[in-house]
Design an enzyme around this catalytic site. Sequence first.
Site, PDB file in Angstrom:
ATOM      1  N   HIS A   1       0.835  -1.198   0.000  1.00 11.70           N
ATOM      2  CA  HIS A   1       0.000   0.000   0.000  1.00 11.70           C
ATOM      3  C   HIS A   1       0.869   1.247   0.000  1.00 11.70           C
ATOM      4  O   HIS A   1       0.531   2.254  -0.622  1.00 11.70           O
ATOM      5  CB  HIS A   1      -0.926   0.000   1.218  1.00 11.70           C
ATOM      6  CG  HIS A   1      -2.172  -0.798   0.997  1.00 11.70           C
ATOM      7  ND1 HIS A   1      -2.965  -1.253   1.995  1.00 11.70           N
ATOM      8  CD2 HIS A   1      -2.756  -1.203  -0.151  1.00 11.70           C
ATOM      9  CE1 HIS A   1      -3.988  -1.906   1.484  1.00 11.70           C
ATOM     10  NE2 HIS A   1      -3.875  -1.896   0.185  1.00 11.70           N
TER      11      HIS A   1
ATOM     12  N   ARG B   1      -7.738  -8.303 -10.818  1.00  9.73           N
ATOM     13  CA  ARG B   1      -7.664  -9.459  -9.909  1.00  9.73           C
ATOM     14  C   ARG B   1      -8.626  -9.201  -8.729  1.00  9.73           C
ATOM     15  O   ARG B   1      -8.224  -8.709  -7.688  1.00  9.73           O
ATOM     16  CB  ARG B   1      -6.231  -9.648  -9.405  1.00  9.73           C
ATOM     17  CG  ARG B   1      -5.251 -10.120 -10.484  1.00  9.73           C
ATOM     18  CD  ARG B   1      -3.844 -10.282  -9.899  1.00  9.73           C
ATOM     19  NE  ARG B   1      -2.983 -11.099 -10.733  1.00  9.73           N
ATOM     20  CZ  ARG B   1      -2.037 -10.629 -11.545  1.00  9.73           C
ATOM     21  NH1 ARG B   1      -1.831  -9.334 -11.638  1.00  9.73           N
ATOM     22  NH2 ARG B   1      -1.286 -11.460 -12.248  1.00  9.73           N
TER      23      ARG B   1
ATOM     24  N   ARG C   1     -11.738 -10.630 -13.485  1.00  4.37           N
ATOM     25  CA  ARG C   1     -11.571 -12.069 -13.248  1.00  4.37           C
ATOM     26  C   ARG C   1     -12.288 -12.417 -11.951  1.00  4.37           C
ATOM     27  O   ARG C   1     -12.133 -11.725 -10.953  1.00  4.37           O
ATOM     28  CB  ARG C   1     -10.088 -12.394 -13.141  1.00  4.37           C
ATOM     29  CG  ARG C   1      -9.846 -13.817 -12.716  1.00  4.37           C
ATOM     30  CD  ARG C   1      -8.399 -14.171 -12.764  1.00  4.37           C
ATOM     31  NE  ARG C   1      -7.674 -13.660 -11.618  1.00  4.37           N
ATOM     32  CZ  ARG C   1      -6.367 -13.837 -11.447  1.00  4.37           C
ATOM     33  NH1 ARG C   1      -5.672 -14.465 -12.372  1.00  4.37           N
ATOM     34  NH2 ARG C   1      -5.763 -13.376 -10.389  1.00  4.37           N
TER      35      ARG C   1
ATOM     36  N   GLU D   1      -4.649 -21.262 -18.403  1.00  4.01           N
ATOM     37  CA  GLU D   1      -3.446 -21.260 -17.577  1.00  4.01           C
ATOM     38  C   GLU D   1      -3.144 -22.644 -17.003  1.00  4.01           C
ATOM     39  O   GLU D   1      -2.218 -22.820 -16.220  1.00  4.01           O
ATOM     40  CB  GLU D   1      -3.543 -20.212 -16.467  1.00  4.01           C
ATOM     41  CG  GLU D   1      -4.789 -20.269 -15.631  1.00  4.01           C
ATOM     42  CD  GLU D   1      -4.872 -19.164 -14.572  1.00  4.01           C
ATOM     43  OE1 GLU D   1      -3.850 -18.516 -14.275  1.00  4.01           O
ATOM     44  OE2 GLU D   1      -5.972 -18.971 -14.018  1.00  4.01           O
TER      45      GLU D   1
ATOM     46  N   ASN E   1       1.747 -16.916 -16.183  1.00  7.13           N
ATOM     47  CA  ASN E   1       2.408 -17.142 -14.891  1.00  7.13           C
ATOM     48  C   ASN E   1       2.127 -18.560 -14.396  1.00  7.13           C
ATOM     49  O   ASN E   1       3.031 -19.282 -13.963  1.00  7.13           O
ATOM     50  CB  ASN E   1       1.914 -16.135 -13.840  1.00  7.13           C
ATOM     51  CG  ASN E   1       2.093 -14.709 -14.297  1.00  7.13           C
ATOM     52  OD1 ASN E   1       2.879 -14.453 -15.206  1.00  7.13           O
ATOM     53  ND2 ASN E   1       1.379 -13.783 -13.699  1.00  7.13           N
ATOM     54  N   ASP E   2       0.862 -18.936 -14.478  1.00 10.45           N
ATOM     55  CA  ASP E   2       0.510 -20.288 -14.054  1.00 10.45           C
ATOM     56  C   ASP E   2       0.770 -21.310 -15.155  1.00 10.45           C
ATOM     57  O   ASP E   2       1.200 -22.424 -14.871  1.00 10.45           O
ATOM     58  CB  ASP E   2      -0.964 -20.342 -13.616  1.00 10.45           C
ATOM     59  CG  ASP E   2      -1.125 -19.859 -12.188  1.00 10.45           C
ATOM     60  OD1 ASP E   2      -0.276 -20.227 -11.341  1.00 10.45           O
ATOM     61  OD2 ASP E   2      -2.070 -19.115 -11.903  1.00 10.45           O
TER      62      ASP E   2
ATOM     63  N   ARG F   1       6.193 -21.435  -9.257  1.00  8.85           N
ATOM     64  CA  ARG F   1       6.614 -20.092  -9.684  1.00  8.85           C
ATOM     65  C   ARG F   1       7.186 -19.261  -8.541  1.00  8.85           C
ATOM     66  O   ARG F   1       7.818 -18.228  -8.765  1.00  8.85           O
ATOM     67  CB  ARG F   1       5.454 -19.355 -10.368  1.00  8.85           C
ATOM     68  CG  ARG F   1       4.336 -18.937  -9.463  1.00  8.85           C
ATOM     69  CD  ARG F   1       3.086 -18.587 -10.257  1.00  8.85           C
ATOM     70  NE  ARG F   1       2.641 -17.215 -10.050  1.00  8.85           N
ATOM     71  CZ  ARG F   1       1.458 -16.737 -10.412  1.00  8.85           C
ATOM     72  NH1 ARG F   1       0.590 -17.541 -11.048  1.00  8.85           N
ATOM     73  NH2 ARG F   1       1.117 -15.504 -10.206  1.00  8.85           N
TER      74      ARG F   1
ATOM     75  N   CYS G   1      -2.468 -12.222 -20.207  1.00  7.24           N
ATOM     76  CA  CYS G   1      -2.393 -11.314 -19.064  1.00  7.24           C
ATOM     77  C   CYS G   1      -1.330 -11.739 -18.059  1.00  7.24           C
ATOM     78  O   CYS G   1      -1.221 -11.156 -16.989  1.00  7.24           O
ATOM     79  CB  CYS G   1      -3.757 -11.162 -18.394  1.00  7.24           C
ATOM     80  SG  CYS G   1      -4.432 -12.727 -17.831  1.00  7.24           S
TER      81      CYS G   1
HETATM   82  C1  PEP Z   1      -1.356 -15.874 -14.622  1.00  3.99           C
HETATM   83  O1  PEP Z   1      -1.377 -16.958 -14.028  1.00  3.99           O
HETATM   84  O2  PEP Z   1      -0.636 -15.658 -15.620  1.00  3.99           O
HETATM   85  C2  PEP Z   1      -2.183 -14.758 -14.165  1.00  3.99           C
HETATM   86  C3  PEP Z   1      -2.285 -13.640 -14.863  1.00  3.99           C
HETATM   87  O3  PEP Z   1      -2.828 -14.889 -12.977  1.00  3.99           O
HETATM   88  P1  PEP Z   1      -2.125 -14.757 -11.547  1.00  3.99           P
HETATM   89  O4  PEP Z   1      -0.745 -14.208 -11.750  1.00  3.99           O
HETATM   90  O5  PEP Z   1      -3.007 -13.870 -10.756  1.00  3.99           O
HETATM   91  O6  PEP Z   1      -2.136 -16.173 -11.076  1.00  3.99           O
HETATM   92 MG    MG Z   2      -2.980 -17.420 -12.643  1.00  2.00          MG
END
Ligand code: PEP
Ligand code: MG
Length: 570
Positions: free
Chosen positions: A183, A290, A326, A424, A447-448, A458, A495
């Site tokens: 924050h 998110r 989402r 993902e 990312n996932d 990760r 994303c």
């Molecule tokens: C992802 O998994 O790429 C994603 C955008 O979601 P998060 O990073 O919130 O898991």
């Molecule tokens: Mg994800």
Amino acid sequence: MTGIPSSSGLADGPALVYLHSSIITEKEHILPSRIQKEVSRFHAAVKTVSKELEQIGDDSTTSKDILETHRMMLGDPEFIRAVDAMIEQEAVCAPWAVKTTIETMTKPLESSKDAVFRERAMDFEDVSLQIIRVLEGQPQHGLSHLDHDVILVGDKLLPSELFSIDKTHVLGIALDGGGPTSHIAILTRSLRIPTVLALGSFSSKVHNGDEVIVDGNYGEVFVRPELGAKRTVKERNERMQEEQHQLDMLSRLPTVTTDGHTMKILANIEMVGEVPMVKQVGSDGIGLYRSEYLILEGGEKISEDTQFENYKSVIQAMAPNPVTIRTFDIGGDKVVPGLGIDEQNPILGWRAVRFCLARKDIFSVQLRALLRASVYGKLRIMFPMISGVKELDDVLAVLDQAKRELDEQGIPYDHQVRVGTMIEVPSAALCADLLAGRVDFFSIGTNDLIQYTLAVDRGNEKIAYLYQPLHPAVLRSIKMIIDKGHFAGIPVGMCGEMAGNGFLSPLLCGLGLDEFSMDPQSVLAVRRNLRMVSYAECGELADAVLQLDESEAIKTYMKDWMERHERKNE
Ligand code: PEP
Ligand code: MG
């Protein structure tokens, strides 16, 4: 010293060292006859802090959000009940009961791999310190009456302390702790105070009155700087300002390649307070909101109306551009206290839509709030962690049920609201053709997707070297998802972090990506990179890269390609 640049700009001035005086709270037993008085004393302290928060006259959206979070935490009935129960059952003093209760509530957050969740623990700590301060009869922070300009140097700074500061006199901030998503980071950005965080033991090297330079662009701080260092900092910042000025000019331009292929660049957000920044960089919408951060801050019982107001404000602010919200992606490393998510293997466990399908009470409320907000602009609803057709159908059935309820009650919503799924999970990637016919868009969550495709946690630093966005398996997967989406006639976005990595932009363009969604700070650099290449060249790059057999070779090939490309355009 180098830390994390959290709010850009350059500041130079005398230091004011502010070390966080955490209030030491002793366990004190009280007589049974004093128990009710102690409970009342606690309730009165909560009221006093609430009033103090109301009196803070800061009306930026970000500050309002954070103050609102603190007020919600203060009014959390679970928290109040837990403190009451502890005073009553253990006959302990109120400050001790507050301290212990907050520690129990924040433990799961502190151990989260997600920095944002660790930061929420700090918000709870902030609120508890304010209550304890009132209980102990201590005055508010000593930063409210600055009479000269300073660079604030400290171990950490709680949002409540930043609110109470006379901000006109704070030129810059340098803190030992804090993360980029804290924050404090968000607030200092919105207040435009140059700030560097995570500086280790910087505060111990500085005395009050020392000259300190805070370079929020490069994440560097200097104490008692020599003339040479001062000149270097000044020059490189002038260069950076010039570059930024060039980038700023792109904020009103479309993302179009030299041969006329258009793509969209959108932004990822976690909080409403980020919307002004998203607009300022001229992004084409929000590609990922998110929403789970609402649950974390407001608790599982966050009402339909509170959610509706939140979604509506983002959708309205961004209209006519789209806002992709989402649905709650809780679980995994996003631990929410009190929801019973405490598993051996949470990343493969009860998370996201799996959790939502089991807790339709929470899920339906969110879907109703989203649908109600859809009439205020261009909403897209997106589901996380879908692993196959049955799961997607089940989720869509809950959405249909929410629509029916609204129809019956005569509550309006956008009947054309777009519905998409994140891709993902490798099973979803492999079944992309089966999923594509059921939704209006795909968004690749790299990312996932990378962590599950390569079986690499990760968040685990020991195996971070195996987390390779350019692994052929990842690239083939992305290619397949895009092709299947296009074959079914739906747009495909991304994303995950890969979308905001400027080095990868030509490759992702060549693979056929329609939309890139990223941290707002990266929007203009990615737009610039895509405006410098042709779609045809990017396609050739992607074809060549897909022939290569491992990520190092791919990286080298891409570097050579960039250099050749830059030389050609000189
Ligand atoms: C992802 O998994 O790429 C994603 C955008 O979601 P998060 O990073 O919130 O898991
Ligand atoms: Mg994800």
